[in-house]
Design a protein around this motif. Structure first.
Motif, PDB file in Angstrom:
ATOM      1  N   ASP A  14       0.827  -1.206   0.000  1.00  0.00           N
ATOM      2  CA  ASP A  14       0.000   0.000   0.000  1.00  0.00           C
ATOM      3  C   ASP A  14       0.860   1.255   0.000  1.00  0.00           C
ATOM      4  N   GLU A  15       1.932   1.233   0.772  1.00  0.00           N
ATOM      5  CA  GLU A  15       2.820   2.397   0.840  1.00  0.00           C
ATOM      6  C   GLU A  15       3.609   2.594  -0.448  1.00  0.00           C
ATOM      7  N   MET A  16       3.659   1.546  -1.301  1.00  0.00           N
ATOM      8  CA  MET A  16       4.411   1.620  -2.552  1.00  0.00           C
ATOM      9  C   MET A  16       3.559   2.070  -3.734  1.00  0.00           C
ATOM     10  N   LYS A  17       2.323   2.452  -3.497  1.00  0.00           N
ATOM     11  CA  LYS A  17       1.439   2.802  -4.601  1.00  0.00           C
ATOM     12  C   LYS A  17       1.994   3.939  -5.456  1.00  0.00           C
ATOM     13  N   ASP A  18       2.730   4.853  -4.840  1.00  0.00           N
ATOM     14  CA  ASP A  18       3.303   5.972  -5.586  1.00  0.00           C
ATOM     15  C   ASP A  18       4.571   5.581  -6.333  1.00  0.00           C
ATOM     16  N   VAL A  19       5.016   4.313  -6.191  1.00  0.00           N
ATOM     17  CA  VAL A  19       6.262   3.885  -6.827  1.00  0.00           C
ATOM     18  C   VAL A  19       5.966   2.748  -7.813  1.00  0.00           C
ATOM     19  N   TYR A  48      14.244   1.204   1.630  1.00  0.00           N
ATOM     20  CA  TYR A  48      13.271   0.361   2.320  1.00  0.00           C
ATOM     21  C   TYR A  48      13.291  -1.017   1.655  1.00  0.00           C
ATOM     22  N   VAL A  49      12.830  -2.038   2.367  1.00  0.00           N
ATOM     23  CA  VAL A  49      12.595  -3.341   1.755  1.00  0.00           C
ATOM     24  C   VAL A  49      11.097  -3.620   1.800  1.00  0.00           C
ATOM     25  N   GLN A  50      10.554  -4.078   0.691  1.00  0.00           N
ATOM     26  CA  GLN A  50       9.133  -4.416   0.653  1.00  0.00           C
ATOM     27  C   GLN A  50       8.884  -5.674   1.485  1.00  0.00           C
ATOM     28  N   VAL A  51       7.851  -5.617   2.302  1.00  0.00           N
ATOM     29  CA  VAL A  51       7.462  -6.761   3.124  1.00  0.00           C
ATOM     30  C   VAL A  51       5.999  -7.085   2.838  1.00  0.00           C
ATOM     31  N   THR A  52       5.740  -8.327   2.454  1.00  0.00           N
ATOM     32  CA  THR A  52       4.372  -8.797   2.207  1.00  0.00           C
ATOM     33  C   THR A  52       4.171 -10.098   2.958  1.00  0.00           C
ATOM     34  N   GLY A  53       3.118 -10.177   3.733  1.00  0.00           N
ATOM     35  CA  GLY A  53       2.862 -11.386   4.511  1.00  0.00           C
ATOM     36  C   GLY A  53       4.001 -11.709   5.462  1.00  0.00           C
ATOM     37  N   ASN A 157      13.871   3.347  -2.788  1.00  0.00           N
ATOM     38  CA  ASN A 157      14.716   4.390  -2.209  1.00  0.00           C
ATOM     39  C   ASN A 157      13.905   5.302  -1.302  1.00  0.00           C
ATOM     40  N   MET A 158      14.596   6.031  -0.453  1.00  0.00           N
ATOM     41  CA  MET A 158      13.925   6.847   0.558  1.00  0.00           C
ATOM     42  C   MET A 158      13.048   7.937  -0.058  1.00  0.00           C
ATOM     43  N   ALA A 159      13.424   8.412  -1.249  1.00  0.00           N
ATOM     44  CA  ALA A 159      12.617   9.433  -1.918  1.00  0.00           C
ATOM     45  C   ALA A 159      11.414   8.837  -2.644  1.00  0.00           C
ATOM     46  N   LYS A 160      11.350   7.504  -2.701  1.00  0.00           N
ATOM     47  CA  LYS A 160      10.267   6.777  -3.365  1.00  0.00           C
ATOM     48  C   LYS A 160      10.133   7.162  -4.838  1.00  0.00           C
ATOM     49  N   THR A 161      11.284   7.275  -5.494  1.00  0.00           N
ATOM     50  CA  THR A 161      11.298   7.581  -6.921  1.00  0.00           C
ATOM     51  C   THR A 161      11.806   6.416  -7.753  1.00  0.00           C
ATOM     52  N   GLU A 162      12.189   5.323  -7.103  1.00  0.00           N
ATOM     53  CA  GLU A 162      12.702   4.188  -7.850  1.00  0.00           C
ATOM     54  C   GLU A 162      12.470   2.902  -7.072  1.00  0.00           C
ATOM     55  N   ARG A 163      12.534   1.806  -7.816  1.00  0.00           N
ATOM     56  CA  ARG A 163      12.510   0.472  -7.221  1.00  0.00           C
ATOM     57  C   ARG A 163      13.688  -0.323  -7.742  1.00  0.00           C
TER      58      ARG A 163
END
Length: 245
Positions: A14-19, A48-53, A157-163
């Motif tokens: 959910d927090e990654m929707k902008d990325v 950040y690292v994506q965490v699911t489940g 990344n911390m700026a949420k401009t890349e994955r």
């Protein structure tokens, strides 16, 4: 690897929707698990690292579709600037599956469109209509070509401009030749960003002598498991990857 990733701050889907970066530029790298560990140690604090489940490393299963003549594979092999990929993918932790079309244009930008599907079976008018609208191939002629399995780490990344997606334990099963292969300790890293914004990862990868290396999992997996197909343009890349230690 997990002992390193456990030190990273978490980010949820959910927090990654902008990325999502569905219209983006991609840069790929191939390295080994030993160098990946060094990179992850360097990158702590910048991502950040994506965490699911509750999981930081996610299992994926993908099936690629192609024409009887392997037209999408051949377009990649022949270096066509505008090319397509059609695939069905299951994100095994969330249980969701999607039919996805990737369209890479003459300017190197990749657009991805997808619809959710019930399972990895290519059938039904909704799926055929979706593909017919997105690619210049007859959707009814597309058949499963190759499948792969891998485990993915996703960093933001911390700026949420890349994955950064990091694929490990890659294995392939060719659904036409029935040949199988594994990439062993090789790792595919893909930097996905909207445009050419500066990335904190590029200097770290350069310091570790991890160079950009065009690498399509569909194309290389098909070449490795289909000896009868034309693959001259992939041989140098395959030998480069095989020589890594």
């Amino acid at each position: 690897m997990l002992e390193i990733l456990n030190k990273y701050p978490e980010i949820t889907l959910d927090e990654m929707k902008d990325v999502r970066l569905l219209n983006r530029t991609d840069t790929k790298y191939v390295t080994t698990t030993n160098r990946l560990r060094k990179f992850l140690l360097m990158a702590e604090g910048d991502y950040y690292v994506q965490v699911t489940g509750g999981m930081r490393v996610q299992p994926y299963h993908t099936i690629y579709l192609d024409t009887p003549e392997q037209s999408m594979y051949m377009a990649h092999h022949d270096g066509k600037k505008h090319r397509y990929k059609v695939r069905m993918r299951t994100y095994e932790v969330s249980g969701q599956s999607f039919l996805e079309v990737k369209d890479k244009n003459n300017h190197g930008r990749t657009k991805k469109k997808r619809i959710e599907i019930a399972d990895l079976i290519y059938k039904g008018s909704e799926m055929l209509d979706f593909v017919n609208m997105k690619v210049p191939y007859d959707a009814t002629m597309l058949k499963p070509s190759i499948e792969n399995y891998f485990r993915r780490i996703t960093l933001v990344n911390m700026a949420k401009t890349e994955r950064l997606t990091i694929d490990t334990e890659l294995s392939f099963n060719n659904l036409r030749t029935h040949n199988e292969c594994s990439l062993g300790n090789k790792v595919v890293i893909e930097l996905k960003r909207d445009g050419l914004t500066e990335s904190p990862a590029t200097a770290m990868l350069r310091a570790l002598r991890i160079q950009p290396c065009g690498f399509s999992k569909m194309a290389i997996g098909t070449a490795l498991t289909s000896p009868e197909l034309k693959q001259n343009n992939f041989k140098e890349r395959i030998h480069y990857v095989e020589r890594m230690d």
